[in-house]
Write a protein that holds these residues in place. Sequence first.
Motif, mmCIF file in Angstrom:
data_model
loop_
_atom_site.group_PDB
_atom_site.id
_atom_site.type_symbol
_atom_site.label_atom_id
_atom_site.label_comp_id
_atom_site.label_asym_id
_atom_site.label_seq_id
_atom_site.Cartn_x
_atom_site.Cartn_y
_atom_site.Cartn_z
ATOM 1 N N ARG A 426 -67.476 -26.778 -26.890
ATOM 2 C CA ARG A 426 -68.645 -27.552 -27.279
ATOM 3 C C ARG A 426 -68.295 -29.036 -27.315
ATOM 4 N N GLY A 427 -69.212 -29.833 -26.780
ATOM 5 C CA GLY A 427 -69.009 -31.279 -26.756
ATOM 6 C C GLY A 427 -68.449 -31.791 -25.449
ATOM 7 N N LYS A 428 -67.973 -30.874 -24.602
ATOM 8 C CA LYS A 428 -67.426 -31.310 -23.316
ATOM 9 C C LYS A 428 -68.506 -31.279 -22.236
ATOM 10 N N VAL A 429 -68.190 -31.922 -21.112
ATOM 11 C CA VAL A 429 -69.026 -31.839 -19.916
ATOM 12 C C VAL A 429 -68.392 -30.795 -19.012
ATOM 13 N N VAL A 430 -69.132 -29.747 -18.730
ATOM 14 C CA VAL A 430 -68.594 -28.620 -17.972
ATOM 15 C C VAL A 430 -69.057 -28.713 -16.528
ATOM 16 N N ARG A 431 -68.133 -28.532 -15.619
ATOM 17 C CA ARG A 431 -68.444 -28.595 -14.190
ATOM 18 C C ARG A 431 -68.019 -27.299 -13.519
ATOM 19 N N PHE A 432 -68.958 -26.685 -12.809
ATOM 20 C CA PHE A 432 -68.682 -25.485 -12.009
ATOM 21 C C PHE A 432 -68.678 -25.879 -10.537
ATOM 22 N N HIS A 433 -67.602 -25.541 -9.852
ATOM 23 C CA HIS A 433 -67.514 -25.719 -8.407
ATOM 24 C C HIS A 433 -67.706 -24.352 -7.750
ATOM 25 N N PHE A 434 -68.745 -24.205 -6.968
ATOM 26 C CA PHE A 434 -69.015 -22.942 -6.284
ATOM 27 C C PHE A 434 -68.548 -23.033 -4.836
ATOM 28 N N GLN A 435 -67.783 -22.040 -4.418
ATOM 29 C CA GLN A 435 -67.328 -21.939 -3.029
ATOM 30 C C GLN A 435 -67.804 -20.599 -2.487
ATOM 31 N N ASN A 436 -68.835 -20.645 -1.667
ATOM 32 C CA ASN A 436 -69.422 -19.419 -1.145
ATOM 33 C C ASN A 436 -68.625 -18.949 0.068
ATOM 34 N N GLU A 437 -67.888 -17.868 -0.105
ATOM 35 C CA GLU A 437 -67.082 -17.321 0.983
ATOM 36 C C GLU A 437 -67.799 -16.183 1.707
ATOM 37 N N SER A 438 -69.048 -15.957 1.371
ATOM 38 C CA SER A 438 -69.812 -14.875 1.988
ATOM 39 C C SER A 438 -70.814 -15.441 2.980
ATOM 40 N N MET A 439 -71.472 -14.531 3.716
ATOM 41 C CA MET A 439 -72.463 -14.934 4.698
ATOM 42 C C MET A 439 -73.881 -14.824 4.145
ATOM 43 N N MET A 440 -74.022 -14.821 2.826
ATOM 44 C CA MET A 440 -75.337 -14.713 2.206
ATOM 45 C C MET A 440 -75.615 -15.900 1.291
ATOM 46 N N HIS A 441 -76.901 -16.210 1.142
ATOM 47 C CA HIS A 441 -77.329 -17.149 0.103
ATOM 48 C C HIS A 441 -77.189 -16.473 -1.263
ATOM 49 N N ILE A 477 -72.146 -28.096 -9.881
ATOM 50 C CA ILE A 477 -73.109 -28.382 -10.949
ATOM 51 C C ILE A 477 -72.341 -28.844 -12.178
ATOM 52 N N GLU A 478 -73.028 -29.533 -13.092
ATOM 53 C CA GLU A 478 -72.396 -29.879 -14.359
ATOM 54 C C GLU A 478 -73.451 -29.909 -15.466
ATOM 55 N N PHE A 479 -72.998 -29.607 -16.678
ATOM 56 C CA PHE A 479 -73.916 -29.540 -17.803
ATOM 57 C C PHE A 479 -73.195 -29.905 -19.091
ATOM 58 N N ALA A 480 -73.990 -30.247 -20.091
ATOM 59 C CA ALA A 480 -73.455 -30.558 -21.410
ATOM 60 C C ALA A 480 -73.287 -29.268 -22.197
ATOM 61 N N ALA A 481 -72.094 -29.047 -22.723
ATOM 62 C CA ALA A 481 -71.822 -27.852 -23.529
ATOM 63 C C ALA A 481 -72.321 -28.113 -24.947
ATOM 64 N N ASN A 482 -73.601 -27.842 -25.168
ATOM 65 C CA ASN A 482 -74.224 -28.197 -26.444
ATOM 66 C C ASN A 482 -74.897 -27.006 -27.114
ATOM 67 N N GLU A 483 -74.490 -25.798 -26.746
ATOM 68 C CA GLU A 483 -75.064 -24.601 -27.354
ATOM 69 C C GLU A 483 -73.986 -23.873 -28.168
ATOM 70 N N GLU A 484 -74.149 -22.551 -28.339
ATOM 71 C CA GLU A 484 -73.177 -21.771 -29.097
ATOM 72 C C GLU A 484 -73.173 -20.333 -28.573
ATOM 73 N N LYS A 485 -72.135 -19.606 -28.924
ATOM 74 C CA LYS A 485 -72.023 -18.165 -28.666
ATOM 75 C C LYS A 485 -71.910 -17.858 -27.175
ATOM 76 N N ASP A 486 -72.523 -16.747 -26.750
ATOM 77 C CA ASP A 486 -72.412 -16.248 -25.379
ATOM 78 C C ASP A 486 -73.704 -16.472 -24.604
ATOM 79 N N TRP A 487 -73.546 -16.840 -23.321
ATOM 80 C CA TRP A 487 -74.692 -16.999 -22.421
ATOM 81 C C TRP A 487 -74.354 -16.349 -21.082
#
Length: 680
Positions: A426-441, A477-487
Amino acid sequence: MKISLVLLCLLFATATQAKNVYYTLNVDYKTVNFSGKEATAMAINDSIPAPTLEFNEGDIAIINVTNHTDDEASIHWHGLLLPQEQDGVPYLTYFPIKSGATFKYQFELKHAGTYWYHSHTRIDEQKGQYGAIVVHPKEGYKENFDHDVVVQLSDWTDEDPYDVLKNLKKDGDWYAYKKNTVISIKGYLENSNLDAWVTNRWQRMEGMDVSDVGYDAFLANGKTSLALIPEAKAGDRVRLRLINSGASSYFDIQQNSGSFEVVAADGLNVQPLKVEEIRMGMAETYDVIVTIPKSGGYEFAANNMDGTGGVKVTLGSGSTYASPNPIRPNVFAKMMHDDNHSLHQMDKNSESMSGHQHHEHHKMHGMDEEPKMDKLAYSMLKSREPVTYSGELQEFTLKLTGDMETYNWSFNNTPLSQADTLKIDRGKVVRFHFQNESMMHHPLHLHGHFFKVITGNREYDVLKHTVDVPPMSNVTIEFAANEEKDWFFHCHNLYHAKTGMARVVRYSDYSGNPEFIKVKMKSNEIMDDDWYNRTDLRLFSSYTEAVLRYSNTRHIIEFEATKHFSEEDELAVNYNYKQSRWLSFFIGAERAEEDNKLLVGVKYIIPFSFDTAVWLNDEGDIHVRTETEFQLTKSIGLKLSASTESEWEATFEYRTSPSWSVGINTNETSGFGVGATTTF
């Protein structure tokens, strides 16, 4: 007196801003007919789609959901920011609604926009459990429009969705014959693209995987064609709230009646822009404004990206310009990487808001073209107000992995049931890097948060809750970690999510709810580790054979019995552990001519799609076998195999269905024969 008056005013203002809005939803079975054939669906309030829930920003939603089915039920409020325990994910945020029970949801509508709700229990969403949510802004709309309508898109199969999943587990291309999308050498030749076939085969890919399921109908507001607001007249502006509630269908929104003015994406306002076409991934929403032309009628189409069908929507009662019909994509394109744009991507040298990220994109030729002003791209979308995050950066790389051969989908080659949580601080800026290795959207959805899609617009990068990651592409993508628990975080292709492409995002100061975990392991909610079976029976004039396969994500058990009419029986049993799409290990036993052998070995799919096995038997002998298949035309295939044990086989096969074929076979033991194969 003055203090009392002030308090009274404050109480009145609070009551005005926080009005309670009540809804009652009943989940039950329903007989429907969308394709000319009756089928059993699961409806909410006896309606598909479910009723539209309408609120004003700041309202308190109080929604009682009663489960009248004989199984568990749940409702997830897609795109709404709300308390974690109200999010509606079974065994993660709450216990599911048992048969005959009622659950009361209560939460504040914190933000305006177009959203939707749907079942999050197994694959019930495909059966019809979805509806729209409209939250009006408390300050009113900045855009001018005369009409406001919801268009909720979906796909429909007459089959039980569980049977659909079983068929996909038998063969990921099970529905290719129904969709008329079989990829063949003849198709490559007709497209003057044999070099693409060679390239794709070398990369162990047969061609583009555009879609999985062969659907029987595509719907808009539960209809195969839809007419709205007949009272609309020339010059009227219509706000369309487009929602893709398809289980596994991308829709291309197309028209010849006038541009779409995009004013919101995934519920949040964007800087208005006009485009001619919009591609919508599953779970995405767009608000667009269209103007009724002088003819008095406006028509647009929602066409499945795979070209197999769509649905047309008309506004007004005047004559219309016909909208485009579905067009088949070029599935015979070469699968390769380059550094250009794609439909939903950015230039590789663009930087994120924080200046850290150089984004490299790979695209697949023939599917996603350069962004044009006539076709919406994420890089064209800009938030209406600047959004900046502050805090330490926390990064994750998630490879989108899976295959159509065994129909397993995952992140980083690990399905949900075997994966660790993604722990964020919590309080950090979280960044997910997606690398699609498949032939599907893959449309990826994060519960409980909006995120920025990094496209180079810096503080104006568009905010979304669902992002499309095209084949062989990278997205950040990136987002603010401003929630709690599991998502929950998952692919919103329903069949991909349920076969493993999902994760739990957990705040690091939360240890999880042990009661949820204990009960979930005993439930039927975990599907990515389910076992599936496939049986192939071959009856030829020279031999008969039965092959039984029992498998889940990692483990495959095979039993094979062969009766050569000129020789003794052959029996074999093998256990395979699948390490990755290409690599597996096996142990087994076989019996032929009263000779029993034990085997241990490795299988690997080498370039040009040769399935090769190397094994050591209990006599110390090392042997190699390789086999492959060439799809010559849509209905004619050639299967070849050979081994160092002087065994070989060739089958010339005619097939127009995934469940049967006829063919000519020759092998080293039985010689020449004709016969048929059935698969179930």
